[in-house]
Write a protein that holds these residues in place. Structure first.
Motif, PDB file in Angstrom:
ATOM      1  N   ILE A  12       0.974  -1.078  -0.159  1.00 49.51           N
ATOM      2  CA  ILE A  12      -0.067  -0.101  -0.093  1.00 49.51           C
ATOM      3  C   ILE A  12       0.883   1.292   0.096  1.00 49.51           C
ATOM      4  CG2 ILE A  12      -2.026  -1.092   1.133  1.00 49.51           C
ATOM      5  CD1 ILE A  12      -1.228   0.020   3.761  1.00 49.51           C
ATOM      6  N   ALA A  13       0.448   2.201  -0.876  1.00 47.94           N
ATOM      7  CA  ALA A  13       1.270   3.475  -0.888  1.00 47.94           C
ATOM      8  C   ALA A  13       0.426   4.666  -1.314  1.00 47.94           C
ATOM      9  CB  ALA A  13       2.256   3.207  -2.085  1.00 47.94           C
ATOM     10  N   HIS A  14       0.914   5.857  -1.046  1.00 47.40           N
ATOM     11  CA  HIS A  14       0.250   7.010  -1.843  1.00 47.40           C
ATOM     12  C   HIS A  14       0.854   6.752  -3.520  1.00 47.40           C
ATOM     13  CE1 HIS A  14      -1.432  10.972  -2.135  1.00 47.40           C
ATOM     14  NE2 HIS A  14      -0.379  11.245  -2.923  1.00 47.40           N
ATOM     15  N   ILE A  15       0.026   7.367  -4.333  1.00 43.26           N
ATOM     16  CA  ILE A  15       0.402   7.228  -5.713  1.00 43.26           C
ATOM     17  C   ILE A  15       1.988   7.781  -5.787  1.00 43.26           C
ATOM     18  CG2 ILE A  15      -0.410   9.574  -6.550  1.00 43.26           C
ATOM     19  CD1 ILE A  15      -1.723   7.513  -8.733  1.00 43.26           C
ATOM     20  N   ASP A  16       2.722   7.216  -6.811  1.00 45.26           N
ATOM     21  CA  ASP A  16       3.894   7.438  -7.114  1.00 45.26           C
ATOM     22  C   ASP A  16       5.091   7.397  -5.822  1.00 45.26           C
ATOM     23  OD1 ASP A  16       3.587   8.219  -9.737  1.00 45.26           O
ATOM     24  OD2 ASP A  16       3.356  10.365  -9.199  1.00 45.26           O
ATOM     25  N   HIS A  17       4.563   6.693  -4.749  1.00 43.81           N
ATOM     26  CA  HIS A  17       5.689   6.498  -3.901  1.00 43.81           C
ATOM     27  C   HIS A  17       6.666   5.051  -4.313  1.00 43.81           C
ATOM     28  CE1 HIS A  17       4.296   9.264  -0.548  1.00 43.81           C
ATOM     29  NE2 HIS A  17       4.183   9.827  -1.708  1.00 43.81           N
ATOM     30  N   GLY A  18       6.220   4.521  -5.374  1.00 45.05           N
ATOM     31  CA  GLY A  18       6.978   3.278  -5.738  1.00 45.05           C
ATOM     32  C   GLY A  18       6.528   2.144  -5.765  1.00 45.05           C
ATOM     33  N   LYS A  19       4.983   1.864  -5.262  1.00 41.23           N
ATOM     34  CA  LYS A  19       4.492   0.587  -5.477  1.00 41.23           C
ATOM     35  C   LYS A  19       5.024  -0.435  -6.383  1.00 41.23           C
ATOM     36  CE  LYS A  19       0.206  -0.581  -5.880  1.00 41.23           C
ATOM     37  NZ  LYS A  19      -1.375  -0.456  -5.591  1.00 41.23           N
ATOM     38  N   SER A  20       4.626  -0.045  -7.544  1.00 39.05           N
ATOM     39  CA  SER A  20       4.932  -0.831  -8.915  1.00 39.05           C
ATOM     40  C   SER A  20       6.176  -1.182  -9.086  1.00 39.05           C
ATOM     41  CB  SER A  20       4.300  -0.102 -10.322  1.00 39.05           C
ATOM     42  OG  SER A  20       2.870   0.057  -9.875  1.00 39.05           O
ATOM     43  N   THR A  21       7.141  -0.241  -8.648  1.00 36.46           N
ATOM     44  CA  THR A  21       8.342  -0.355  -8.944  1.00 36.46           C
ATOM     45  C   THR A  21       8.904  -1.545  -7.990  1.00 36.46           C
ATOM     46  OG1 THR A  21       8.680   1.900  -9.406  1.00 36.46           O
ATOM     47  CG2 THR A  21      10.746   0.459  -9.390  1.00 36.46           C
ATOM     48  N   LEU A  22       8.554  -1.274  -6.697  1.00 36.99           N
ATOM     49  CA  LEU A  22       9.018  -2.339  -5.667  1.00 36.99           C
ATOM     50  C   LEU A  22       8.283  -3.847  -6.160  1.00 36.99           C
ATOM     51  CD1 LEU A  22      10.055  -3.410  -3.054  1.00 36.99           C
ATOM     52  CD2 LEU A  22       7.855  -2.601  -1.942  1.00 36.99           C
ATOM     53  N   ALA A  23       7.195  -3.848  -6.441  1.00 41.05           N
ATOM     54  CA  ALA A  23       6.592  -5.228  -6.989  1.00 41.05           C
ATOM     55  C   ALA A  23       7.511  -5.789  -7.910  1.00 41.05           C
ATOM     56  CB  ALA A  23       5.270  -4.957  -7.486  1.00 41.05           C
ATOM     57  N   ASP A  24       8.037  -5.082  -9.035  1.00 39.83           N
ATOM     58  CA  ASP A  24       8.707  -5.424 -10.142  1.00 39.83           C
ATOM     59  C   ASP A  24      10.021  -6.243  -9.309  1.00 39.83           C
ATOM     60  OD1 ASP A  24       6.999  -4.685 -11.762  1.00 39.83           O
ATOM     61  OD2 ASP A  24       8.267  -3.003 -12.671  1.00 39.83           O
ATOM     62  N   ARG A  25      10.674  -5.471  -8.541  1.00 43.33           N
ATOM     63  CA  ARG A  25      11.825  -5.975  -7.922  1.00 43.33           C
ATOM     64  C   ARG A  25      11.629  -7.269  -7.155  1.00 43.33           C
ATOM     65  NH1 ARG A  25      13.375  -2.396 -10.044  1.00 43.33           N
ATOM     66  NH2 ARG A  25      13.289  -3.901 -11.680  1.00 43.33           N
ATOM     67  N   LEU A  26      10.681  -7.311  -6.437  1.00 44.34           N
ATOM     68  CA  LEU A  26      10.278  -8.652  -5.644  1.00 44.34           C
ATOM     69  C   LEU A  26      10.068  -9.648  -6.384  1.00 44.34           C
ATOM     70  CD1 LEU A  26       7.834  -7.262  -3.008  1.00 44.34           C
ATOM     71  CD2 LEU A  26      10.137  -7.571  -2.594  1.00 44.34           C
ATOM     72  N   ILE A  27       9.421  -9.349  -7.683  1.00 46.37           N
ATOM     73  CA  ILE A  27       9.406 -10.567  -8.716  1.00 46.37           C
ATOM     74  C   ILE A  27      10.501 -11.023  -9.490  1.00 46.37           C
ATOM     75  CG2 ILE A  27       8.384 -10.831 -11.218  1.00 46.37           C
ATOM     76  CD1 ILE A  27       6.018  -9.089 -10.171  1.00 46.37           C
ATOM     77  N   GLU A  28      11.303 -10.035  -9.455  1.00 48.16           N
ATOM     78  CA  GLU A  28      12.673 -10.212 -10.040  1.00 48.16           C
ATOM     79  C   GLU A  28      13.563 -10.815  -9.316  1.00 48.16           C
ATOM     80  OE1 GLU A  28      15.190  -6.967 -12.657  1.00 48.16           O
ATOM     81  OE2 GLU A  28      15.571  -6.760 -10.481  1.00 48.16           O
TER      82      GLU A  28
END
Ligand code: GDP
Ligand code: MG
Length: 598
Positions: A12-28
């Motif tokens: 959970i995050a405010h928009i643009d705080h990096g949620k999607s980028t973090l999800a990518d890193r976890l997947i990677e």
């Protein structure tokens, strides 16, 4: 996988705080996808989502992680949509989890949607792991953000993880924290099936697919299942999990997150928030919190070329297969002809649908200004809900009207408190409270009409606070308000699709502004076009679009025929998103002009 090695979590995050980028890193990092398969922001799969950098549809992915203690864990990352339009979807996704990563931008701190999301996560008793992201940036101030998390949210931030989803700092720590700090699900495989639907989508081959979290029991191919809210019964044809592409598995058991497909053709039968059980041995109680979706914002969608009506209808039906929140019904407008009245969860939802119709279905559309739903109490004692200003009964038939209000939460630096108060007051907001988050940031709450939020409240808020304000809102109630219908007449003829419902005291001002704006927007023609704004039979403003001095074509009179053709072609180009109303050409912009008045 044994239940004790499963972890279900959200970010959970405010928009643009990096949620999607973090999800990518976890997947990677967990090797769920190979480097070659990795594409930035895997979870934001729709083109539109990638372009706008927002998540519209939630996605789920199962990660396998070998922890430092030597054991392998199944981590189900349940993504949540990142926009206020989809609050209910967020709450259902959180209900499918035991924990959440709370991502806060180290350069921005806690924002309005951070708070809204945290409160929701706390309501579901989730274990929250604070992650302070973007620590790679020079302006990062993790200590200050930690203090804010403690003071504002009241969470212990002493073991917050400092991370950079961009450079990879802290990712390993986050994975370990998920394993160590988030509890394993506790459910009972032997109890009757109880599964929560937290998302659904339509697949052309498999029919409707429900994303589910099993609380108790098991499900597998061949079982007869039942939706507790809709009563729909179906046979399971497939169960599976997300890696992130759907992969069939033999069985889902308590604690698992995955999907179920069955003999279901309509997303409406598969409601987010509903509980699935077996028909044979049903659970006595459904999971709490089920709510039907109700559109909050309506607008008219009309094909520019009336021959496209059937294509528009097909396209809306197709989009609806994947979107239980989209509603539409046929409507006719004297000005625009045959089209549809469409209901949406909010403005973003409306924008997205409109854009998909244009991009994916190549339709040229005229969209009328969005409207909320008004409650009109008539003198005959009945109440009707009005989603189209043109349908408002005459003033004689109306006793009083009510409009929807929201509770709006705004967070800003101290210096802008005055600006927020001014804007909110101008927009008929009623001040509720003010709290200091720290020495230089303040949280204000207002009770304010939804229609004002739809108009331009947030735009003005942003511009008067130099972009610092963050906003979150939720529907509060309906309240009486003095409202009138503002009509626009072109060439003396009312144009129904340009009517709006406005606050009575603002009608004269809005009428004048709107007439002036339309004068700029409506292209000159061979004759003069009077524009009038009226409330009832009273004309409150008047402008004229003057006629061309000269015929554009006169220039080529007797001359070069190909030049003349080019000129005509150019005019046609300009007309793409125009609609002829009587003898006047009205461009798309005109229908949205009312939103541009401050
Ligand atoms: P979301 O709206 O929460 O999903 O945020 P995104 O993941 O889309 O990130 C918003 C922006 O911040 C993007 O431009 C990212 O590249 C950037 N970003 C995300 N994480 C980091 C980080 O750790 N460091 C830096 N410098 N930028 C980041
Ligand atoms: Mg995102």
């Amino acid at each position: 996988m044994q239940t004790k090695n499963i972890r279900n979590f959200s970010i959970i995050a405010h928009i643009d705080h990096g949620k999607s980028t973090l999800a990518d890193r976890l997947i990677e990092n967990t090797g769920t996808l190979s480097q070659r398969e990795m594409e930035a922001q895997v979870l934001d799969s729709m083109d539109l989502e990638r372009e706008r950098g927002i998540t519209i549809k939630a996605q789920t992915v199962r990660l396998n992680y070998k922890a430092k203690n030597g054991e392998t864990y199944e981590l189900n990352l349940i993504d949540t949509p990142g926009h206020v339009d989809f609050t209910y979807e967020v709450s259902r996704s959180l209900a499918a989890c035991e924990g959440a990563l709370l991502v806060v931008d180290a350069t921005q701190g806690v924002e309005a949607q951070t708070l809204a999301n945290v409160y929701m996560a706390l309501e579901h008793d989730l274990e929250i792991i604070p992650v302070i992201n973007k620590v790679d940036l020079p302006s990062a101030d993790p200590e200050k953000v930690k203090k804010e998390i403690e003071d504002v949210i009241g969470l212990d931030a002493s073991d917050a993880i400092l991370a950079s989803a961009k450079t990879g700092i802290g990712i390993e720590d986050i994975l370990e924290a998920i394993v160590e700090r988030i509890p394993a699900p506790h459910g009972d495989d032997d109890k009757p099936l109880k599964a929560l639907i937290f998302d659904s989508y339509f697949d052309a081959y498999k029919g409707v697919i429900a994303h589910v979290r099993l609380m108790d029991g098991k499900m597998k191919k061949g079982t007869k299942l039942k939706m507790m809210a809709t009563g729909k019964v179906f046979d399971v044809t497939e169960v599976g999990c997300f890696r992130p592409a759907p992969v069939e598995v033999s069985e889902l058991a308590s604690g698992d997150v995955g999907y179920v497909a069955g003999s279901l053709k309509n997303v409406r039968d598969v409601r987010v928030g509903d509980t699935i059980t077996t028909e044979e041995n049903p659970t006595p109680e459904p999971l709490p919190g089920y709510r039907g979706v109700t559109p909050m914002v309506y607008c008219g969608l009309y094909p520019v070329d009336s021959a496209d009506y059937d294509s528009l209808k097909d396209a809306l039906e197709k989009l609806q297969l994947n979107d239980a929140a989209l509603v539409f019904e046929a409507e006719t407008s004297l000005a625009l002809g045959f089209g549809f009245r469409c209901g949406f969860l909010g403005l973003l939802h409306m924008d997205v649908i409109q854009e998909r119709l244009e991009r994916e279905y190549k339709l040229k559309l005229i969209t009328t200004a969005p409207s909320v739903i008004y409650h009109v109490h008539k003198t005959d004692g009945t109440m009707i809900a009005i989603d189209n200003p043109a349908k408002l009964p005459t003033p004689q038939e109306i006793d009083f009207m009510e409009e929807p209000f929201v509770k709006a939460t705004v967070i800003v630096p101290n210096d802008y408190v005055g600006a927020v108060m001014q804007v909110s007051q101008d927009k008929r907001g009623e001040y509720k409270s003010m709290d200091y988050l720290d020495v230089n940031r303040v949280m204000l709450t207002y009770h304010i009409p939804l229609s004002e939020i739809i108009y331009d409240y947030f735009d003005i808020l942003k511009s008067t606070t130099r972009g610092y304000a963050s906003l979150d809102y939720e529907l509060a109630d309906y309240q009486p308000a003095k409202l009138v219908k503002l009509d626009i007449l072109l060439n003396g003829e009312p144009v129904d699709a340009l009517s709006t419902i406005v606050f009575a005291d603002h009608a004269a001002y809005r009428g004048r502004q709107l007439a002036a704006k339309l004068k700029e927007i409506i292209p000159k023609q061979m004759f003069e076009i009077p524009i009038q704004a009226a409330v009832g039979s009273k004309i409150i403003a008047r402008e004229n679009v003057r006629a061309f001095r000269k015929d554009v074509l006169a220039k080529c009179y007797g001359g070069d025929i190909s030049r003349k053709r080019k000129l005509l072609e150019k005019q046609k180009e300009g007309k793409k998103r125009m609609k002829a109303v009587g003898s006047v050409e009205i461009p798309q912009e005109a229908f949205m002009a009312v939103l541009k008045i401050h």
